[in-house]
Design an enzyme around this catalytic site. Sequence first.
Site, PDB file in Angstrom:
ATOM      1  N   CYS A 129       0.781  -1.113   0.033  1.00 10.64           N
ATOM      2  CA  CYS A 129      -0.046  -0.070   0.258  1.00 10.64           C
ATOM      3  C   CYS A 129       0.885   1.240  -0.009  1.00 10.64           C
ATOM      4  CB  CYS A 129      -0.900  -0.013   1.234  1.00 10.64           C
ATOM      5  SG  CYS A 129      -1.736  -1.526   1.257  1.00 10.64           S
ATOM      6  N   ARG A 177       5.535  -0.294  -5.548  1.00 12.10           N
ATOM      7  CA  ARG A 177       5.634  -0.968  -4.254  1.00 12.10           C
ATOM      8  C   ARG A 177       4.606  -2.284  -4.416  1.00 12.10           C
ATOM      9  NH1 ARG A 177       6.991   2.441   0.242  1.00 12.10           N
ATOM     10  NH2 ARG A 177       5.525   1.316   1.458  1.00 12.10           N
ATOM     11  N   TRP A 214      -2.968  -2.827  -1.505  1.00 16.34           N
ATOM     12  CA  TRP A 214      -2.618  -4.387  -1.435  1.00 16.34           C
ATOM     13  C   TRP A 214      -3.351  -5.087  -0.535  1.00 16.34           C
ATOM     14  CZ3 TRP A 214       1.603  -7.419  -3.934  1.00 16.34           C
ATOM     15  CH2 TRP A 214       1.824  -8.634  -3.268  1.00 16.34           C
ATOM     16  N   ASN A 244      -2.285   2.810   5.287  1.00 11.83           N
ATOM     17  CA  ASN A 244      -1.663   1.590   5.211  1.00 11.83           C
ATOM     18  C   ASN A 244      -1.280   1.007   6.545  1.00 11.83           C
ATOM     19  OD1 ASN A 244      -0.826   2.818   2.624  1.00 11.83           O
ATOM     20  ND2 ASN A 244       1.071   3.452   3.148  1.00 11.83           N
ATOM     21  N   GLY A 245      -1.398  -0.371   6.587  1.00  9.09           N
ATOM     22  CA  GLY A 245      -1.062  -0.824   7.840  1.00  9.09           C
ATOM     23  C   GLY A 245      -2.514  -1.646   8.229  1.00  9.09           C
ATOM     24  N   GLU A 274      20.943 -16.713  -3.259  1.00  5.99           N
ATOM     25  CA  GLU A 274      20.431 -15.443  -3.716  1.00  5.99           C
ATOM     26  C   GLU A 274      20.262 -15.697  -5.411  1.00  5.99           C
ATOM     27  OE1 GLU A 274      19.029 -12.762  -3.137  1.00  5.99           O
ATOM     28  OE2 GLU A 274      19.567 -11.407  -4.872  1.00  5.99           O
ATOM     29  N   LYS A 291      16.841 -14.888  -6.757  1.00  5.66           N
ATOM     30  CA  LYS A 291      16.665 -14.024  -7.867  1.00  5.66           C
ATOM     31  C   LYS A 291      15.952 -14.506  -9.314  1.00  5.66           C
ATOM     32  CE  LYS A 291      16.982 -10.928  -6.605  1.00  5.66           C
ATOM     33  NZ  LYS A 291      17.290 -10.092  -5.709  1.00  5.66           N
ATOM     34  N   GLU A 329      12.148 -15.308  -8.808  1.00  6.41           N
ATOM     35  CA  GLU A 329      11.532 -14.182  -8.465  1.00  6.41           C
ATOM     36  C   GLU A 329      11.034 -13.372 -10.129  1.00  6.41           C
ATOM     37  OE1 GLU A 329      13.560 -11.541  -6.030  1.00  6.41           O
ATOM     38  OE2 GLU A 329      12.044 -10.107  -5.514  1.00  6.41           O
ATOM     39  N   HIS A 361      24.027 -36.233  -1.305  1.00 13.85           N
ATOM     40  CA  HIS A 361      23.126 -36.849  -0.238  1.00 13.85           C
ATOM     41  C   HIS A 361      21.416 -36.930  -0.654  1.00 13.85           C
ATOM     42  CE1 HIS A 361      26.113 -37.229   2.456  1.00 13.85           C
ATOM     43  NE2 HIS A 361      26.759 -36.025   2.283  1.00 13.85           N
ATOM     44  N   LYS A 375       7.288  -4.504  -3.523  1.00 11.29           N
ATOM     45  CA  LYS A 375       8.728  -4.028  -3.224  1.00 11.29           C
ATOM     46  C   LYS A 375       8.917  -4.040  -1.663  1.00 11.29           C
ATOM     47  CE  LYS A 375      12.701  -2.523  -3.975  1.00 11.29           C
ATOM     48  NZ  LYS A 375      13.718  -3.519  -4.413  1.00 11.29           N
TER      49      LYS A 375
HETATM   50  C1  AGP Z   1      14.485  -9.420  -2.961  1.00 11.23           C
HETATM   51  O1  AGP Z   1      14.791  -9.564  -4.582  1.00 11.23           O
HETATM   52  C2  AGP Z   1      13.281  -9.597  -2.554  1.00 11.23           C
HETATM   53  N1  AGP Z   1      12.350  -8.726  -3.364  1.00 11.23           N
HETATM   54  C3  AGP Z   1      12.702  -9.692  -1.263  1.00 11.23           C
HETATM   55  O2  AGP Z   1      13.538 -10.973  -0.963  1.00 11.23           O
HETATM   56  C4  AGP Z   1      13.553  -8.767  -0.335  1.00 11.23           C
HETATM   57  O3  AGP Z   1      14.974  -8.859  -0.219  1.00 11.23           O
HETATM   58  C5  AGP Z   1      12.738  -8.670   1.163  1.00 11.23           C
HETATM   59  O4  AGP Z   1      11.437  -8.845   0.903  1.00 11.23           O
HETATM   60  C6  AGP Z   1      13.291  -7.768   2.051  1.00 11.23           C
HETATM   61  O5  AGP Z   1      13.024  -6.712   1.831  1.00 11.23           O
HETATM   62  P1  AGP Z   1      13.545  -5.322   2.527  1.00 11.23           P
HETATM   63  O6  AGP Z   1      15.262  -5.671   2.019  1.00 11.23           O
HETATM   64  O7  AGP Z   1      13.211  -4.275   1.906  1.00 11.23           O
HETATM   65  O8  AGP Z   1      13.547  -5.642   3.936  1.00 11.23           O
END
Ligand code: AGP
Length: 606
Positions: free
Chosen positions: A2, A27, A73, A99-100, A480, A484, A487, A503, A601
């Site tokens: 949001c 976002r 959202w 928001n919240g 990572e 990525k 995602e 294993h 985001k």
């Molecule tokens: C990263 O590509 C992701 N979108 C996600 O894992 C992100 O790193 C995670 O949600 C943490 O976000 P932040 O760094 O804003 O706390």
Amino acid sequence: MCGIVAYVGSQNAAPILMEGLFRLEYRGYDSAGIAVMTARGSQVCKQVGRVRELEAALPRRLAGKAGIGHTRWATHGAVTQENAHPQVSEDGRISVVHNGIIDNAMDLREVLIGKGETFSSETDTEVVAHLIARSGGDRLEDAVLDALGQITGTYALAVTDADHPDRIVVATNGSTLILGVGDREMFVASDLSALVRHTTSVVHLDDGELATVTASGFRTFSKEQENTAKTPVSIDLQAEDVDLGGHQHFMRKEILEQPSSTERMLRGRLDERYGTARLDGLNLGPRELRGFRRLKMLGCGSAYYVGQIGAQLVEELARMPADAEPASEFRYRNPVIEPDTLYVAVSQSGETADTAFAVREVKRKGGQVVGLVNVVGSTIARECDGGIYLHAGPEIAVASTKALTHMGLGFALLALALGRVRDLSITDGQRIASGLLALPDQIAQVLADEPAIAEIAASLAAARSLFFIGRVRGFPVAREGAQKFKEVTYRHAEAYQASELKHGPLALIDASLPTVAVVPDDELKGRNLTAIEQIAARGGRVVPITHPGVAELAARGANITVPKNELELDPILLTIPVQLLAYHAAHALGLDIDKPRNLAKSVTVE
Ligand code: AGP
């Protein structure tokens, strides 16, 4: 998730609100809406889907000098036009964006229904609009305070009253809200990116604070109605920082920014003479730094994986026990908080709810927590006892890239400072400082290989499933890499320690399942090569990400090589190719790279 924008001034509010909503799109959201204070009262327009759909649905004439807007959202209630914000009171006078989450919304709703109120949405926010409208007070501020006295939960709220169209009242508790100060106009947003086109003079509201904004200025005050005199600060952010600047996608723009952004972050933070780091923002002197016996990194998703890189850096450079834990799990397991542990919350957005709650859990139990945060003035940055700002600049793409590299640098600086108050020699400190200073140029060298990496990525995009493998320093890089890739490509990708393949997961290897293998030129090189042989022997394709010195891989072709840095810093550089692999694989698949499905985001809900 949001987002909030609000405007009051001499211009027409609707176009400014819409521009702000477009800025907040990154976002993540599922519906959007605005309320404008027109001559005929408050006019509300809401739409499910993208902001451009809301724009198309706006009435031709929507004239008014004040208004509020929101990207939603869904949490309370489905994705419907009724549940989109602004939410309004029964008489249409009060409009609220939020928001919240209001924890006691269900109970309050029951009470209000008992008093004859009818609700047109399933949202917790509508309850707030009803409470404000029911409050007897003449002033909007009093009515908002009255409602806040009845609700519990987290919120950033912006409220308009058709009877007082010259003002907007805003309030925060655990969710960011920023005032933007203009010339006889005021802006409000939950994110700097929605303000930067209009002003660089801002006021960050503290938790529990409220503000009344009018065209002529603002007044901040506490729930006890005491003025909290706030002076605007100037932010170092340009409109171009949140524009695509000729790039097709923010993700690629942000990957390519890394040589200059990392150079900027390191500037002034290294003391080459004494081989240490200057980290004034930590608010910890050498004696205090010496007092800690262990470190725990807390973050979510990719930030957690970089936390693992950070823990290794601390163990290697400072010889202190360190580990990383997902903040989302930590907060729920009644963690034992040790007085001699330094907790490090790591977050790009500084708004991730799970990480913010973990910070509060540490603090509630008397622990000490510092932040590695990118967004200045964000919730986590404000709530930590000190920290290191990442200075990566705004990151718009949902898939985090440059901010993660900056987290790696932040951990390296922290590990260096901790090491140098312990047993790390001045020579080793200087060695690490030089390695850090070499990183921006080395990142540029990796990026220069983008065409070759893009070709490999396109070939990987054809696979339905992939492995990413690594050992010790290479393992968080593999994690990572898999994250990525998943995602942005929606392909299944799984990270494994190379040592664990035999294993179990080796059973899956065949020609259809490629493996990206992270193979640094370190003491585990031979063992990594053995794992690669085991995969190749079963017909599996391997794409190594390695150093030029690993001669055994040089002959294989289709390698990705990165320049060698100091052993401890290598994981930071090895991560750059996995960003490019994910980006170019998604590009080859023609996907919406900057806004992957189902993701936001900053994850501001549990
Ligand atoms: C990263 O590509 C992701 N979108 C996600 O894992 C992100 O790193 C995670 O949600 C943490 O976000 P932040 O760094 O804003 O706390």
